[in-house]
Enzyme design. Structure first.
Site, PDB file in Angstrom:
ATOM      1  N   ALA A 139      -5.561   3.673  -2.197  1.00  0.00           N
ATOM      2  CA  ALA A 139      -6.745   3.299  -1.421  1.00  0.00           C
ATOM      3  C   ALA A 139      -6.304   2.491  -0.199  1.00  0.00           C
ATOM      4  CB  ALA A 139      -7.737   2.552  -2.297  1.00  0.00           C
ATOM      5  N   SER A 140      -6.909   1.350   0.059  1.00  0.00           N
ATOM      6  CA  SER A 140      -6.600   0.614   1.289  1.00  0.00           C
ATOM      7  C   SER A 140      -5.242  -0.073   1.282  1.00  0.00           C
ATOM      8  CB  SER A 140      -7.693  -0.418   1.573  1.00  0.00           C
ATOM      9  OG  SER A 140      -8.857   0.233   2.051  1.00  0.00           O
ATOM     10  N   VAL A 141      -4.568  -0.130   0.150  1.00  0.00           N
ATOM     11  CA  VAL A 141      -3.177  -0.594   0.147  1.00  0.00           C
ATOM     12  C   VAL A 141      -2.321   0.354   0.985  1.00  0.00           C
ATOM     13  CG1 VAL A 141      -1.172  -1.075  -1.335  1.00  0.00           C
ATOM     14  CG2 VAL A 141      -3.455  -1.802  -2.050  1.00  0.00           C
ATOM     15  N   SER A 142      -2.821   1.577   1.203  1.00  0.00           N
ATOM     16  CA  SER A 142      -2.128   2.548   2.068  1.00  0.00           C
ATOM     17  C   SER A 142      -1.999   2.055   3.505  1.00  0.00           C
ATOM     18  CB  SER A 142      -2.885   3.885   2.076  1.00  0.00           C
ATOM     19  OG  SER A 142      -3.074   4.399   0.773  1.00  0.00           O
TER      20      SER A 142
END
Length: 476
Positions: A113-116
């Site tokens: 998710a937003s850790v990307s």
């Protein structure tokens, strides 16, 4: 394997007295020494097992925390805890796919998710390091067809751009019989101009669109697809073999053995989340990775393997609005101060996944939690793990001697360290149990050379045999 080895060592604790007697009779030969041992320094995994033995109480507390949460269905996923740049704890709990009861493994990849976003940010900084772009370049230099004037790459990186959200635009305007990608997203903005939320730099507003556009900048500058750039310049060099982008996952149809499926709770059951129209848009999300690969990523960031120290520092610098307001967000990392140190972190939530990647660079610690049931307990687990990490393992005098032996330093260096520790009254005699348990563990790990040397050094330091007096300032 880690827990099995450690439990064997504890079970063999009753042999310590026999080992000491055996050492007196036959110095260095009381362990079962196998053949084919390498005399090279310990691997990361071997070093981690040794440190886990040293920090067993702390590890047990972390393990108890996650096992209790898993039993009560408050956690389903993988966790990895790093202490002093070494893996202290790594475990999997639950299923990759509840329908087929496929168990999670250490190699299972999760949608980050937003850790990307940090991968996108680091990729931009890599192009900056190669002088292929500047952080204050206008977005329109690379994507001139977009209507958003005055937006810089820096604005996109730190969420001060004001570009509008793309989710509603795609859901309302995409009519083709395929999933849109990043170039399709750009065309949608051109065909359906949505006003900016505010002028660039005026304030902070978290923006998935900004990072999707950064992925397109990477493609246009490098001449590679976003996936190919990450694979060629990040995943492959760092040996992140269980890390993929969403386009690779969907194109190759990876089995749940390798890639976890996202779930949501429904009437006390876990049901699969359906794919969405947004799944081929990358940059803001769309990287899948395992806890072990994220540890490699953490090491690469710590050791400046991809970027020089001055450039990667930009990723950890807070944003500043035009009016001078400081925002605790860098490039792909949120920022906070706690536990008397800086913390760089990011969370992610998408399609049944809830992920967290937290780095404590000054202490060399990290917490990685990957959850594929979108449970809301991640933050609570992080807080409790942080509290346990405040009891961070610091090797005592005997453990420092053992670690120095395992690092392959000379006998003279070990003697000098022992002198230093005795002079400072940190030690009188080496701890028999710790030396012998460490030797047993290393023998189990097929490290008989190091195991034997630990026993020999124990005998020397304990006065059972005398070192060369020229190497020490006084006899034992």
């Amino acid at each position: 394997m880690m827990q099995t080895n450690i439990s064997r060592i504890i079970e063999k604790g009753y042999l310590v007295c026999l080992m000491v007697l055996g050492l007196i009779v036959l110095p260095g030969n009381s362990l079962p020494i196998s053949s084919g041992d390498s005399t090279l320094p310990l691997s990361v995994a071997e070093d981690s097992e040794l440190r886990r033995l040293f920090a067993l109480r702390q590890v047990d507390e972390i393990d108890s925390l996650f096992r209790h949460s898993a039993r009560s269905m408050q956690f389903n996923g993988n966790v990895l805890v790093v202490n002093n740049n070494r893996i202290l704890y790594q475990q999997s709990f639950g299923y990759s796919d509840f329908g087929h009861k496929t168990p999670l493994t250490a190699e299972t990849a999760f949608q980050l998710a937003s850790v990307s976003k940090q991968f996108t940010a680091i990729a931009i900084l890599m192009l900056y390091q190669k002088q292929m772009l500047d952080l204050d370049d206008s977005l329109q230099r690379f994507i001139p067809e977009l209507p958003y004037q005055g937006v810089t790459l820096r604005n996109l990186l730190n969420h001060t751009s004001g570009v509008p959200d793309y989710l509603a635009l795609v859901e309302n305007e995409w009519k083709e019989n395929k999933l849109p990608d990043n170039e399709d997203l750009i065309r949608l903005f051109v065909m359906n101009p949505v006003p900016a939320y505010f002028s660039p730099g005026a304030r902070f507003a978290y923006s998935n669109t900004g990072y999707a556009l950064l992925a397109s900048v990477i493609e246009r500058v490098s001449g590679l697809s976003f996936t190919s750039f990450l694979r060629r310049h990040i995943f492959t060099p760092l040996q992140m073999q269980y890390t993929f982008t969403a386009t690779e996952v969907f194109a190759n149809g990876f089995p749940v053995k390798w890639v976890a499926s996202g779930h949501r709770g429904f009437r006390r059951r876990q049901v699969l989340e359906a794919p969405t129209i947004h799944d081929h848009i990358l940059g803001d999300k769309g990287v899948f990775s395992s806890t072990g690969d994220l540890f490699r990523w953490d090491v690469a960031l710590t050791e400046n393997q991809l970027l020089s120290s001055d450039i990667i520092a930009k990723a950890y610098s807070p944003a500043v609005t035009r009016k001078g307001k400081e925002i605790p967000y860098g490039f792909g990392f949120r920022l906070r101060q706690d536990l008397n140190q800086e913390i760089f972190y990011h969370h992610g939530t998408w399609q049944g996944f809830r992920t967290s990647f937290i780095r404590y660079p000054q202490s060399g610690n990290a917490i990685i939690i990957l959850n594929n049931v979108n449970q809301r307990h991640n933050n609570e687990m992080i807080e409790k793990t942080e509290a346990l990490m405040q009891k961070a393992f610091n090797p005592d005098a005997s453990q420092r001697l053992i670690l120095s032996i395992c690092d392959g330093v000379s006998d003279e260096s070990v003697y000098r360290l022992f002198d230093k520790l005795t002079d400072s009254k940190q030690i009188i005699l080496p701890d028999s149990v710790k030396f012998h348990q460490s030797a047993w563990l290393l023998a189990e790990l097929n490290k008989p050379y190091v195991s034997k040397r630990i026993l020999e050094m124990y005998a020397t330091l304990s006065g059972l045999s005398k070192p060369d007096p020229l190497l020490r300032r006084r006899p034992l």
